[in-house]
Scaffold this active site. Structure first.
Site, PDB file in Angstrom:
ATOM      1  N   HIS A   1      -9.299   7.837 -13.444  1.00 12.72           N
ATOM      2  CA  HIS A   1      -8.062   7.965 -12.689  1.00 12.72           C
ATOM      3  C   HIS A   1      -7.001   6.965 -13.157  1.00 12.72           C
ATOM      4  O   HIS A   1      -7.275   5.774 -13.287  1.00 12.72           O
ATOM      5  CB  HIS A   1      -8.342   7.766 -11.198  1.00 12.72           C
ATOM      6  CG  HIS A   1      -7.220   8.236 -10.334  1.00 12.72           C
ATOM      7  ND1 HIS A   1      -7.003   9.568 -10.063  1.00 12.72           N
ATOM      8  CD2 HIS A   1      -6.224   7.557  -9.719  1.00 12.72           C
ATOM      9  CE1 HIS A   1      -5.942   9.695  -9.311  1.00 12.72           C
ATOM     10  NE2 HIS A   1      -5.448   8.485  -9.080  1.00 12.72           N
TER      11      HIS A   1
ATOM     12  N   GLU B   1       4.524   3.733   1.024  1.00  9.37           N
ATOM     13  CA  GLU B   1       4.422   4.835   0.061  1.00  9.37           C
ATOM     14  C   GLU B   1       4.845   6.131   0.739  1.00  9.37           C
ATOM     15  O   GLU B   1       4.192   6.613   1.652  1.00  9.37           O
ATOM     16  CB  GLU B   1       2.970   4.927  -0.424  1.00  9.37           C
ATOM     17  CG  GLU B   1       2.730   6.057  -1.401  1.00  9.37           C
ATOM     18  CD  GLU B   1       1.228   6.280  -1.612  1.00  9.37           C
ATOM     19  OE1 GLU B   1       0.525   5.341  -1.993  1.00  9.37           O
ATOM     20  OE2 GLU B   1       0.785   7.414  -1.368  1.00  9.37           O
TER      21      GLU B   1
ATOM     22  N   HIS C   1      -5.176   4.184   2.815  1.00  9.48           N
ATOM     23  CA  HIS C   1      -5.219   5.647   2.868  1.00  9.48           C
ATOM     24  C   HIS C   1      -5.928   6.173   1.634  1.00  9.48           C
ATOM     25  O   HIS C   1      -6.165   5.453   0.667  1.00  9.48           O
ATOM     26  CB  HIS C   1      -3.824   6.247   3.027  1.00  9.48           C
ATOM     27  CG  HIS C   1      -2.958   6.094   1.809  1.00  9.48           C
ATOM     28  ND1 HIS C   1      -2.305   4.931   1.515  1.00  9.48           N
ATOM     29  CD2 HIS C   1      -2.654   6.962   0.816  1.00  9.48           C
ATOM     30  CE1 HIS C   1      -1.623   5.092   0.402  1.00  9.48           C
ATOM     31  NE2 HIS C   1      -1.816   6.306  -0.065  1.00  9.48           N
TER      32      HIS C   1
ATOM     33  N   HIS D   1      -6.843   3.598  -1.176  1.00  7.43           N
ATOM     34  CA  HIS D   1      -6.062   2.473  -1.676  1.00  7.43           C
ATOM     35  C   HIS D   1      -5.203   1.843  -0.583  1.00  7.43           C
ATOM     36  O   HIS D   1      -4.716   2.529   0.318  1.00  7.43           O
ATOM     37  CB  HIS D   1      -5.212   2.845  -2.892  1.00  7.43           C
ATOM     38  CG  HIS D   1      -4.377   4.079  -2.752  1.00  7.43           C
ATOM     39  ND1 HIS D   1      -4.907   5.346  -2.733  1.00  7.43           N
ATOM     40  CD2 HIS D   1      -3.037   4.230  -2.644  1.00  7.43           C
ATOM     41  CE1 HIS D   1      -3.937   6.224  -2.628  1.00  7.43           C
ATOM     42  NE2 HIS D   1      -2.794   5.587  -2.561  1.00  7.43           N
TER      43      HIS D   1
ATOM     44  N   TYR E   1      -1.614  19.949  -3.257  1.00 10.85           N
ATOM     45  CA  TYR E   1      -1.934  18.545  -3.472  1.00 10.85           C
ATOM     46  C   TYR E   1      -3.389  18.318  -3.059  1.00 10.85           C
ATOM     47  O   TYR E   1      -3.718  18.281  -1.893  1.00 10.85           O
ATOM     48  CB  TYR E   1      -0.963  17.639  -2.715  1.00 10.85           C
ATOM     49  CG  TYR E   1      -0.863  16.297  -3.359  1.00 10.85           C
ATOM     50  CD1 TYR E   1      -0.081  16.115  -4.501  1.00 10.85           C
ATOM     51  CD2 TYR E   1      -1.595  15.223  -2.891  1.00 10.85           C
ATOM     52  CE1 TYR E   1      -0.020  14.889  -5.140  1.00 10.85           C
ATOM     53  CE2 TYR E   1      -1.536  13.997  -3.517  1.00 10.85           C
ATOM     54  CZ  TYR E   1      -0.745  13.835  -4.639  1.00 10.85           C
ATOM     55  OH  TYR E   1      -0.704  12.616  -5.273  1.00 10.85           O
TER      56      TYR E   1
HETATM   57 FE   LIG Z   1      -1.280   6.813  -1.989  1.00 12.78          FE
END
Ligand SMILES: [Fe+2]
Length: 390
Positions: free
Chosen positions: A262, A306, A337, A299, A315
């Site tokens: 990632h 964000e 989240h 994260h 998504y």
């Molecule tokens: Fe995020």
């Protein structure tokens, strides 16, 4: 920003006599940022750009913003926003979603031409979620449509003329917006590792000349809004050159950077502004390590709020959350989240994500404007636990 551009007629040497066909002089204007110590443009007007005949205070109807209390992840549905009339324009119709001392974030679905307008406080970034139209400016016009970002420099007089209803995300910065400095050479050329370059950028290509007298221009400044009346139409520039001008860049021209595992958010960065960044999440091949987990890890965005605006595709990480096209999620600093339950397992073995999203990370907390409160989905914060407060 960007690289050197020349449009229309200009004299061979700057600051020399440049005459109209009738023998009179064109009026030279230097538009220079950061006290004339950074990018600038030199414009040549038919009429004096200083000639105003009236100034009136205009009430700013957008209201303030409330703190994100209680602190929690939030989901907003811009598709639920409505406007009182059908005659909405892209300047006066903006509804405030979020704000902090660095940036105001608004949304509008505009179908009427806007008034002439300039933001003297900072650069504006428009993202065209849908529809099409023309951004008319003193530098010339730019045709825009679905997926276009448009950077409009501070104090550039412009108006938005939709040809079909335009859904616009609007960032009003209190400073300048441009490509991240790490994408640029010392001379300002896009470097090879940048996900976009000069060939992807569109600017005005010819002068936009309009005759008229007693023409109103709405000006946003530190203290609010003022309506100036100009003796002549401000679209009177026969030529200009420089590095400072409005420009457009389509999100489909952003070339995603991918890896075996990632890749972190900065690989998606598209713009930087004062205390915020803008990133583009585009359809892409995903992580190709044989044991890769393609969706993001959980994260904690320790120093930023964000904001994610979902504009196309599916998504993957948000499946099961109620988020769809036109949604915005706000994951503030202070909350961790990550993917919704089951999204990690569902992503294993996938090799392509068909998703398009625009992310704004602000380095100071975002407060909630009236439009955010009008379109919030209150159940979102509890979707990871699959149950709400007892
Ligand atoms: Fe995020």
């Amino acid at each position: 920003m960007a690289y050197y551009r020349q449009v229309g007629e200009i004299p061979r040497k700057r600051h020399t006599q440049f005459r109209k066909p009738d023998g009179g002089l064109y009026a030279e204007e230097l538009m220079g940022v950061e006290g004339f110590s950074a990018d600038s443009a030199l414009l040549y007007h038919r009429y004096l750009p200083t000639a105003i005949v009236n100034a009136e205070t205009v009430k700013d109807e957008r209201g303030g913003a409330a703190p994100n209390l209680p602190l929690k992840p939030r989901h907003f549905k811009t598709t639920d926003l409505t406007w009182a009339s059908d005659d909405v324009d892209a300047v006066t119709g903006r509804r405030k979603l979020f704000g902090n001392p660095d940036v105001t974030i608004g949304f509008v679905v505009a179908s009427a031409p806007s008034p002439l307008y300039r933001n003297a406080f900072g650069d504006e970034l428009l993202y065209v979620q849908g529809g099409s139209g023309v951004i008319e400016t003193i530098y010339g016009a730019i045709e825009v449509g679905d997926g276009d970002y448009v950077v409009i420099p501070t104090s550039c007089t412009y108006r938005v003329v939709p040809s079909s209803p335009m859904s616009l995300l609007v960032l009003e910065a209190t400073g300048h917006i441009g490509p991240p400095k790490r994408y640029l050479s010392k001379a300002g050329q896009f470097l090879e590792h940048s996900p976009y370059c000069e060939r992807d950028i569109r600017g005005p290509s010819e002068p936009l000349l309009v005759e008229g007298t007693d023409v109103d221009v709405l000006v946003r400044h530190r203290a609010g809004l003022t309506k100036f009346t100009y003796a002549n139409h401000p679209f009177d520039v026969v030529g200009w050159d420089g590095h400072l001008y409005p420009w457009a860049f389509n999100i489909r021209d952003f070339e995603p950077i991918t890896g075996r595992v990632h890749q972190p958010p900065p690989v998606h960065q598209t713009f930087e502004g004062p205390n915020f960044v803008v990133c583009s999440f585009c359809p892409r091949k995903v992580d190709y390590h044989p044991l890769a987990v393609p969706v993001p890890y959980n994260h904690a965005n320790v120093d930023s709020d964000e904001l994610m605006f979902y504009v196309g595709g599916n998504y993957e990480a948000r499946k099961g959350s109620g988020i769809g096209i036109g949604s915005m999620s706000l994951h503030p600093s202070g909350c961790t989240h990550g993917p919704q339950p089951g999204a990690v397992e569902a992503s294993l073995g996938l090799d392509y994500f068909d998703e398009t999203a625009v992310m704004v990370d602000t380095f100071r907390p975002l407060e909630l404007g009236e439009a955010a409160e009008a379109c919030e989905d209150p159940a979102y914060a509890w979707t990871w636990a699959r149950r709400g407060p007892a």
